[in-house]
Design an enzyme around this catalytic site. Structure first.
Site, PDB file in Angstrom:
ATOM      1  CG  ASP A 194       5.579   3.137  -7.860  1.00 35.97           C
ATOM      2  OD1 ASP A 194       6.409   2.343  -8.343  1.00 35.97           O
ATOM      3  OD2 ASP A 194       4.491   2.772  -7.380  1.00 35.97           O
TER       4      ASP A 194
ATOM      5  CB  SER B 173       0.817  -2.674  -9.171  1.00 31.44           C
ATOM      6  OG  SER B 173       0.380  -2.448  -7.868  1.00 31.44           O
TER       7      SER B 173
END
Length: 307
Positions: free
Chosen positions: A150, A251
């Site tokens: 990620d 995020s």
């Protein structure tokens, strides 16, 4: 640039004649990392003992990026993810911020720096268009439920110069391992209420101090089990009452750590956590930047040849 081992004339000649190797390029790009990284003009308030997240001192995390997208048919941009400015051309963030993968249109995104109040125009803010977006090639979420790999790099269309309000964070050294209990800081405009529905972004940039959690502990079943890889970092508290965590909207933002009083390094990228953000034995999970230094360097080399 000043490197006694590389003759700039040779580089120009090599470029013109197609004889520049990946090794040459790698050396050139490695010289290019900012030397003045990790130092804020306005020092962050890290003295007070902060149990739950609180508003940061304005512009004390000057590498904090707001990545914003303009939805199709709209004139307005919306904050989607955080990010970290690591170089005059590059922002480090999470791959899951770009759900369309290769189909993601870079021209609909923008990089916003020098922000404190997210939704207000501020004299210190600067806006930069996006040239290219690189998600890690092995990132497969949501096709696979695990958030492995990620990590993403966003290239600005123009150089981003530093000021008192905009600075670069340092990358960590490749092999560094943070000790359990070491305190780091997470920053972002993410949801401050931690509810399961109706995410509400913070008005001002928030910061929270989180202890690193031992990898083996985080791998236990009552924590995250085998969803946690050694390319990830867990940070947070076991007892969740009034404690901070990364949340929706954070995020892609940084987990920032110092060794002693050294410069701020971006050791983690906000990746995932529990729905509702603070759940017992479910700390925030970050992509471990140090595990991806080779990928970052390889991506920059790849980009170099696209000019």
């Amino acid at each position: 640039f000043a490197n006694p081992f590389i003759n700039p004339v040779y580089l120009v000649f090599a470029c013109l004649h197609g004889t520049l190797t990946d090794i040459d390029v790698s050396v050139v790009l490695s010289l290019d990392w900012p030397k003045d990284c990790g130092l804020a003009h306005f020092k962050p308030n890290t003295v007070e003992r902060i149990v739950s997240g609180n508003e940061a001192r304005p512009h004390s995390w000057p590498w904090q990026v707001s990545l914003q997208v303009r939805p199709r048919g709209s004139k307005h941009y919306v904050h989607v993810c955080g990010g970290t400015l690591i170089h005059k051309n590059w922002v480090l963030t999470a791959a899951h911020c770009f759900q369309k993968g290769k189909a993601e249109d870079a021209s609909s995104w923008r990089i916003v720096l020098g922000k404190h109040q997210l939704k207000r125009a501020e004299s210190a803010e600067r806006i930069f268009p996006v040239k290219r977006i690189y998600r890690h090639e092995h990132f497969r979420y949501p096709a696979h439920s695990e958030l492995d790999y990620d990590i993403a790099l966003v290239k600005a269309a123009t150089d981003i110069q530093t000021s008192n309000f905009i600075r670069y964070a340092c990358l960590p050294r490749k092999q560094i391992n943070l000790k359990p209990g070491h305190y780091c800081w997470v920053t972002g405009w993410g949801d401050t209420r931690g509810g399961k529905e109706n995410v509400s972004l913070a008005e001002a940039l928030n910061q929270a101090r989180l202890p690193i959690i031992d990898y083996k502990t985080c791998r236990q079943k009552k924590f995250w089990g085998d969803r946690v890889r050694d390319s990830m970092i867990c940070a947070g508290f076991r007892d969740t009452e009034g404690t901070p965590a990364a949340c929706q909207g954070d995020s892609g933002g940084p987990l920032l750590c110092q060794e002693g009083r050294d410069r701020w390094e971006v050791h983690g990228i906000v990746s995932f956590g529990p729905i509702g953000c603070t759940v017992e034995n479910k700390p925030s999970v970050f992509t471990r930047t140090a595990a991806y230094i080779p990928w970052i360097e390889a991506t920059r080399i790849r980009d170099f040849f696209l000019h």
